[in-house]
Design an enzyme around this catalytic site. Sequence first.
Site, PDB file in Angstrom:
ATOM      1  N   GLU A  37       0.825  -1.212   0.000  1.00 14.30           N
ATOM      2  CA  GLU A  37       0.000   0.000   0.000  1.00 14.30           C
ATOM      3  C   GLU A  37       0.861   1.265   0.000  1.00 14.30           C
ATOM      4  OE1 GLU A  37      -3.387   0.584  -0.157  1.00 14.30           O
ATOM      5  OE2 GLU A  37      -3.450  -1.526  -0.750  1.00 14.30           O
ATOM      6  N   CYS A 192     -13.051   2.225 -14.287  1.00 19.50           N
ATOM      7  CA  CYS A 192     -13.406   3.631 -14.043  1.00 19.50           C
ATOM      8  C   CYS A 192     -12.134   4.467 -14.016  1.00 19.50           C
ATOM      9  CB  CYS A 192     -14.173   3.762 -12.719  1.00 19.50           C
ATOM     10  SG  CYS A 192     -14.969   5.375 -12.488  1.00 19.50           S
ATOM     11  N   CYS A 199     -17.273   2.553 -19.354  1.00 16.76           N
ATOM     12  CA  CYS A 199     -18.570   2.499 -18.680  1.00 16.76           C
ATOM     13  C   CYS A 199     -19.391   1.279 -19.099  1.00 16.76           C
ATOM     14  CB  CYS A 199     -19.349   3.787 -18.944  1.00 16.76           C
ATOM     15  SG  CYS A 199     -18.542   5.271 -18.291  1.00 16.76           S
ATOM     16  N   CYS A 202     -18.696  -1.494 -16.697  1.00 15.40           N
ATOM     17  CA  CYS A 202     -18.800  -1.186 -15.265  1.00 15.40           C
ATOM     18  C   CYS A 202     -20.095  -1.742 -14.683  1.00 15.40           C
ATOM     19  CB  CYS A 202     -18.747   0.326 -15.055  1.00 15.40           C
ATOM     20  SG  CYS A 202     -18.870   0.799 -13.317  1.00 15.40           S
ATOM     21  N   CYS A 208     -25.015   5.118 -12.242  1.00 15.03           N
ATOM     22  CA  CYS A 208     -23.942   6.101 -12.100  1.00 15.03           C
ATOM     23  C   CYS A 208     -24.409   7.469 -12.593  1.00 15.03           C
ATOM     24  CB  CYS A 208     -22.712   5.652 -12.887  1.00 15.03           C
ATOM     25  SG  CYS A 208     -21.360   6.835 -12.868  1.00 15.03           S
TER      26      CYS A 208
END
Length: 355
Positions: A37, A192, A199, A202, A208
């Site tokens: 991370e 995204c 899209c 998605c 959305c």
Amino acid sequence: MSPQAFQRAVLDWFEIHGRKHLPWQQAPTAYRVWVSEIMLQQTQVATVIPYFSRFMQRFPDLPTLAAAELDQVLSYWAGLGYYSRARNLHCAAREVVERHAGRLPERLEALAALPGIGRSTAGAILSLGHGLPAAILDGNVKRVLSRHAGLAGWPGETRVLRELWELSERYTPTSRTAEYNQAMMDLGATVCTRTRPRCDACPLSGDCEAHRSGQTASIPAPRPNRSMPVRRCLLAVLNNRNGEFWLQRRPPIGIWGGLLSLPEFDSLDTIHEWCIQRGLEVGELECLPERRHTFSHFHLDYRPVIGVAKARYNAAEPGHGAWFAPHPDLALPAPVRRLLEECAAGASQSSTHKA
């Protein structure tokens, strides 16, 4: 869309399309998640993978990292940039050994209090490393949530950030949290995306707001423009006949903090004066074309100045500088490493021609 429907759509997508074979996902531990991370902050996955694998070979667990010298840690970080991340990682590892018996805490507040670990990174460690429910909000998740809610504005703005955390907390499930958080990061990274989002692929596009209103290009808003100042300097690349280069330690705070680097000057005269003060007899100085290295908040335009010392003078300054032979484990900034490799290769070719 209810939180349950949102979670189901994301998790169903993850089952088929999610990334499940990244190095830090194999035999995941809180330590491996933490290191990944930190490396992934402002750095793409493809860039991080080889660094992560090499780092884990050298520092396989938190006690090993804590016991290492900072210079060793920086040498395995060199090239990733944003070196404060490595310094904080090392500092936090030592703090965990001293205060938490060598185990990363399982409470959000205790994790977030460690150097370099904010709220989102703490949530990732808890969920992906400890298997506990905790929300995250990295750049990819911010983009997914901003577009889905039609939330205009720059995510770094206090108001927008507060609303995004509220959304993240609302949608994060209490079970399968690790899969859900990984799915949200994958969704932002692969579908995204910042430009040209897919899209049609998605699972959230039907609900959305940015997609419905045709605002995916403007949501989320970019960071407000700011002019990038330019700093200029000369970098003295001084080498001796043993093939060693003069390097000095950067201050612990600031650009390239704690790394070995080349001395900086504002003129050729100051380079000559500096050499005289240290007893370095250097021949003619050769100026190479100017180069640019861009940091997050300014451009550095530097001109390498090459000089050869006629002998290996013992001009070392304790704690400040000395002669170093090029070596892969030296903790050098990436542009300095490239420059030294070029100069070493040029010197080698020159010696070959003379022979």
